[in-house]
Structure formats: structure tokens, C-alpha cells
Design an enzyme around this catalytic site. Structure first.
Site, PDB file in Angstrom:
ATOM      1  N   HIS A 167      -8.158  23.325  84.619  1.00 19.20           N
ATOM      2  CA  HIS A 167      -8.533  24.405  83.810  1.00 19.20           C
ATOM      3  C   HIS A 167      -7.738  24.318  82.415  1.00 19.20           C
ATOM      4  O   HIS A 167      -6.790  23.620  82.211  1.00 19.20           O
ATOM      5  CB  HIS A 167      -7.719  25.769  84.814  1.00 19.20           C
ATOM      6  N   GLN A 219      -5.698  27.704  92.802  1.00 24.95           N
ATOM      7  CA  GLN A 219      -6.887  27.775  93.749  1.00 24.95           C
ATOM      8  C   GLN A 219      -6.271  27.208  95.083  1.00 24.95           C
ATOM      9  O   GLN A 219      -7.313  27.209  96.108  1.00 24.95           O
ATOM     10  CB  GLN A 219      -7.748  27.203  93.189  1.00 24.95           C
ATOM     11  N   LYS A 269      -5.285  36.105  92.661  1.00 26.00           N
ATOM     12  CA  LYS A 269      -6.148  35.338  93.371  1.00 26.00           C
ATOM     13  C   LYS A 269      -6.178  35.183  94.661  1.00 26.00           C
ATOM     14  O   LYS A 269      -6.782  34.646  95.693  1.00 26.00           O
ATOM     15  CB  LYS A 269      -6.510  33.795  92.593  1.00 26.00           C
ATOM     16  N   CYS A 328     -13.748  27.990  82.353  1.00 27.51           N
ATOM     17  CA  CYS A 328     -12.449  27.591  81.558  1.00 27.51           C
ATOM     18  C   CYS A 328     -12.407  26.101  81.842  1.00 27.51           C
ATOM     19  O   CYS A 328     -11.075  25.838  81.990  1.00 27.51           O
ATOM     20  CB  CYS A 328     -11.266  28.466  82.043  1.00 27.51           C
ATOM     21  N   ASP A 358      -0.533  22.788  89.814  1.00 31.30           N
ATOM     22  CA  ASP A 358      -1.540  23.981  89.463  1.00 31.30           C
ATOM     23  C   ASP A 358      -1.899  24.264  90.964  1.00 31.30           C
ATOM     24  O   ASP A 358      -3.061  23.890  91.258  1.00 31.30           O
ATOM     25  CB  ASP A 358      -2.396  23.859  88.484  1.00 31.30           C
TER      26      ASP A 358
END
Ligand SMILES: *Cc1c(COP(=O)(O)O)cnc(C)c1O
Length: 406
Positions: free
Chosen positions: A121, A202, A225, A364, A199
């Protein structure tokens, strides 16, 4: 027992209509909806508890502080951190990654290297480019193949004593690809002294995350999220590392003593939580963790994987439809285009008329789009409350879009 209707009944927004049709919300990788239990906690905070934390001696301030610290411990358990003070409240993944890249500034010199991947991202690209500008370090990017799978032999080539940071996502937001971070971390540990940053924006909504088992140095994710309010997020960092690195923002709450001759910093986690935090949101993030625990990680994952398998199978029955990362291991996301028919936003607009919310565009992740030589994709992304009937509506909508646009 996994009762989808019971789960859906906890999300009032799912009852609304869009353009005269029942809402089919398939934009969960951008942000998930929030269960009523989380909304109730937000409301209760402002109607019964609102006060600033860690400073007041009065009752409300103490109660608000206790609730926020209880939430921190829920999140500690959720990611299996060793200590609760390794859990730092942020406003999201973007802030977490910027914080890390900033506090590492003194650790890098000219010609040192930072390794990221093609699947990142923008918020796991740009902060590292800024760090390179500040220090003269260089960015190296692990490439992907035509299925979007990371080419780890390049990682082997890149890793050296110059490598200071390796930062990759666990799951790609654009394609839903699950990256082999265990292997990436093992290779990094073996061949460098680099800091490992994950990261998890997700992955935290879908997986059981165990930061100790992963042995990463940092792990960041966004609350919004994973069923929590906007403006919430978490940065996990290993104790010894956070203790040794300098603060990010200076201000209230993060000092031990402050005078014009110099300032000493508070201990963890407060050293990294300058200023008034999003107290209500942070407490509600704990309620979102409660919600996920009540459903069960295994149930969440099994259901979402079944949705993905079903969606991909039926979408691929449409002639001329291409799924990006089709053969890669994925979770929660199917990203596709109708070849030769309009652009992704045309498809998105037709779906919207049918009540179906998907994301279109570059997500993104412009480097991924450039790699596939496209401007964008249509991305359907799933949460625990989605149903197979909703996917049928999506597939019908895509067929209709194809007829209208060709
Ligand atoms: C959403 C996302 C981000 C950015 O998160 P924010 O909540 O916008 O700060 C970073 N990385 C990935 C993989 C994401 O999906």
C-alpha cells in the site's frame, strides 16, 4: 455455531437500502461496518464516561483510564504481545508506519537499504521513501510474478549487512494475496540485523495474529477495518526496541519531567502516545475485539474463505473476466476486470445502482496497477457478515455491466 443471520442482526446498517435496493456491502478492505455492540460502547462512553485519561484524579477520569487500559489488554491478548505496554494506540496503519519510519531515522546511514515489496500500500512505500530522503538510504523492492506472488529469491539477493529495515504486508489490500511473512522474517533474521515491520491492516481483520510467534519487531493495523471506529489503530513494538528508540511526537502525556533545561520521557506505552488520545474509539476497539472473539477466529476465516472461493468460481464463469492474483493464496479479496469493457469505475457505478458497494481504481497501490498495465480493478472484499446470496447479486451485477458496456 455460526449463525450468519444472527451476526447480520448485530449490524444495523446492513438493513438499509441503497438506490432502492438492499445494501450489498463488499468494500470491507476499505473499511468494515461496525456492530451495534461497538456503537453502543462509543455512545456509552460519551454519555456516561467522557473525561481525559491518565491525568485527572476525579472519578470519571479514572474510569475512562481504566476502560482504555482494559482495552489495551484485550488487544494485547488479541495479537499475543508479551506486555500490554508494547501496544501503542495510534489513529491507524498510516500513522503507525510513519511513526516507525521516523523513529528509525538515526539508525540509518547513507547507502543502507530498506526492503519492501511490490505489493505494498502507498502507506508502506512513501514513509520509507521519506526516510531514504532523510538518510541517503536506498529502497529495494521484492518483485512479483504474473500471479502477484512475491519472488523471494530476490529477497535472498537483497539481504545483507546493509539491510536495516524489511517492511511488508501480511495480506495485500489490492489483491488479497497472503504473503509468506514467516519465511520472509526467517530469511531476514538469518541474513541481516534488520528491523522487521509487518503491515497487518488486511490480516488483523481475518487472521489470528501472534506477534511473538511471528517474531516481528513491529506490527501495525487499523481499527476501522476490523469492526472498530475510524481513527483507531495499533502499533505493536518489541519492548527492548521501543525502549531504545526516541519518541515520535512530543507533547503532553509523553514526558516524565519537563523543564527548559531538558525533558525526560515517560515509559512505555506513554512515550509514544503524546497528546489526548481517541479515548472513546480506543475503548470501542476493545469492544471490536470482543465481537471478533465472540464469533471466533476459525469461524471468521472459514466463512470468508468460503465466500472468496464461491465468488471467484462464479466470477470466472463470466467470459472475459480476469481475476488478478487468481492462482495465489488469498483471503478476503477478489480483484478483477472485464477485459475490453469500460474501466473499473464504470462497472462500479453500475453495481452501485444495484445496491452493491465495491471499490474501483488503484486501491492506493499504483505500482501493482503499473505492473499489470492497468489503471485499476474492481475489488470485492468480504467480512464475516457477507452472504453467498450477496455474491450472487454481485455476479449478476457484473454480467449486467458487461452487457451494458459492450
Ligand atoms: C488500509 C491499509 C493501509 C492504510 O490504513 P489506514 O487505515 O488508511 O491508515 C495500509 N496498508 C494496508 C495493507 C491497508 O489495507
Amino acid at each position: 455455531m455460526f449463525d450468519i443471520q444472527e451476526i447480520r442482526s448485530q449490524f444495523s446498517i446492513l438493513d438499509r437500502e441503497v438506490n432502492g435496493k438492499p445494501l450489498v456491502y463488499l468494500d470491507n478492505a476499505a473499511t468494515s461496518q461496525k456492530p451495534n455492540s461497538v456503537l453502543d460502547v462509543c455512545h456509552a462512553y460519551y454519555t456516561e464516561l467522557n473525561a481525559n485519561v491518565h491525568r485527572g484524579i476525579h472519578t470519571l477520569s479514572q474510569l475512562a483510564t481504566e476502560e482504555m487500559e482494559l482495552s489495551r489488554r484485550k488487544i494485547q491478548k488479541f495479537i499475543n504481545a508479551e506486555h500490554d505496554f508494547e501496544v501503542i494506540f495510534t489513529k491507524g496503519t498510516t500513522e503507525g508506519l510513519n511513526l516507525i519510519s521516523y523513529i528509525l531515522t538515526q539508525k540509518l546511514q547513507k547507502d543502507d537499504e530498506i526492503i519492501i515489496s511490490y505489493l505494498e500500500h502507498h502507506s508502506n512505500i512513501v514513509p520509507w521513501q521519506l526516510l531514504c530522503e532523510r538518510t541517503g538510504a536506498k529502497l529495494r523492492v521484492i518483485p512479483i510474478d504474473e500471479n502477484g506472488i512475491l519472488q523471494l529469491d530476490y529477497l535472498d539477493q537483497f539481504l545483507s549487512e546493509k539491510t536495516k529495515v524489511v517492511s511488508v504486508n501480511q495480506v495485500s489490500n489490492a489483491l488479497g494475496i497472503v504473503n509468506p511473512i514467516e519465511e520472509i522474517i526467517a530469511k531476514t533474521r538469518k541474513n541481516s540485523d534488520a528491523y522487521v515491520v509487518i503491515d497487518g491492516a488486511q490480516s488483523a481483520p481475518h487472521f489470528n495474529v501472534d506477534v511473538q510467534k511471528l517474531d516481528c519487531d513491529f506490527f501495525v493495523f487499523s481499527g476501522h477495518k476490523m469492526y472498530a471506529p475510524m481513527g483507531t489503530g495499533i502499533l505493536y513494538g518489541k519492548r527492548e526496541i521501543l525502549e531504545a528508540l526516541p519518541p515520535f511526537h512530543g507533547g503532553g502525556e509523553m514526558i516524565a519531567t519537563c523543564s527548559f533545561d531538558g525533558t525526560t520521557y515517560a515509559g512505555l506505552p506513554f512515550k509514544y502516545e503524546a497528546g489526548t488520545p481517541n479515548v472513546g474509539g480506543n475503548i470501542a476497539l476493545g469492544a471490536a475485539v470482543d465481537f471478533m472473539n465472540s464469533v471466533g477466529h476459525e469461524n471468521i476465516q472459514n466463512h470468508e474463505n468460503a465466500l472468496l472461493e464461491y465468488a471467484q468460481r462464479h466470477l470466472l464463469e463470466i467470459e472475459g473476466l480476469k481475476v488478478y492474483g487468481e492462482k495465489a493464496k488469498r483471503t478476503g479479496v477478489v480483484s478483477f476486470n472485464l477485459e475490453g469493457v469500460g474501466i473499473s469505475s464504470d462497472v462500479g457505478m453500475i453495481l452501485d445502482k444495484m445496491g452493491v458497494a465495491v471499490r474501483t481504481g488503484h486501491h492506493c497501490t499504483q505500482p501493482i496497477m503499473n505492473f499489470f498495465n492497468i489503471a485499476g480493478t474492481v475489488r470485492a472484499s468480504f467480512a464475516v457478515y457477507n452472504t453467498f446470496e450477496e455474491i450472487d447479486i454481485l455476479v449478476e451485477g457484473v454480467k449486467k455491466a458487461q452487457r451494458m458496456l459492450s
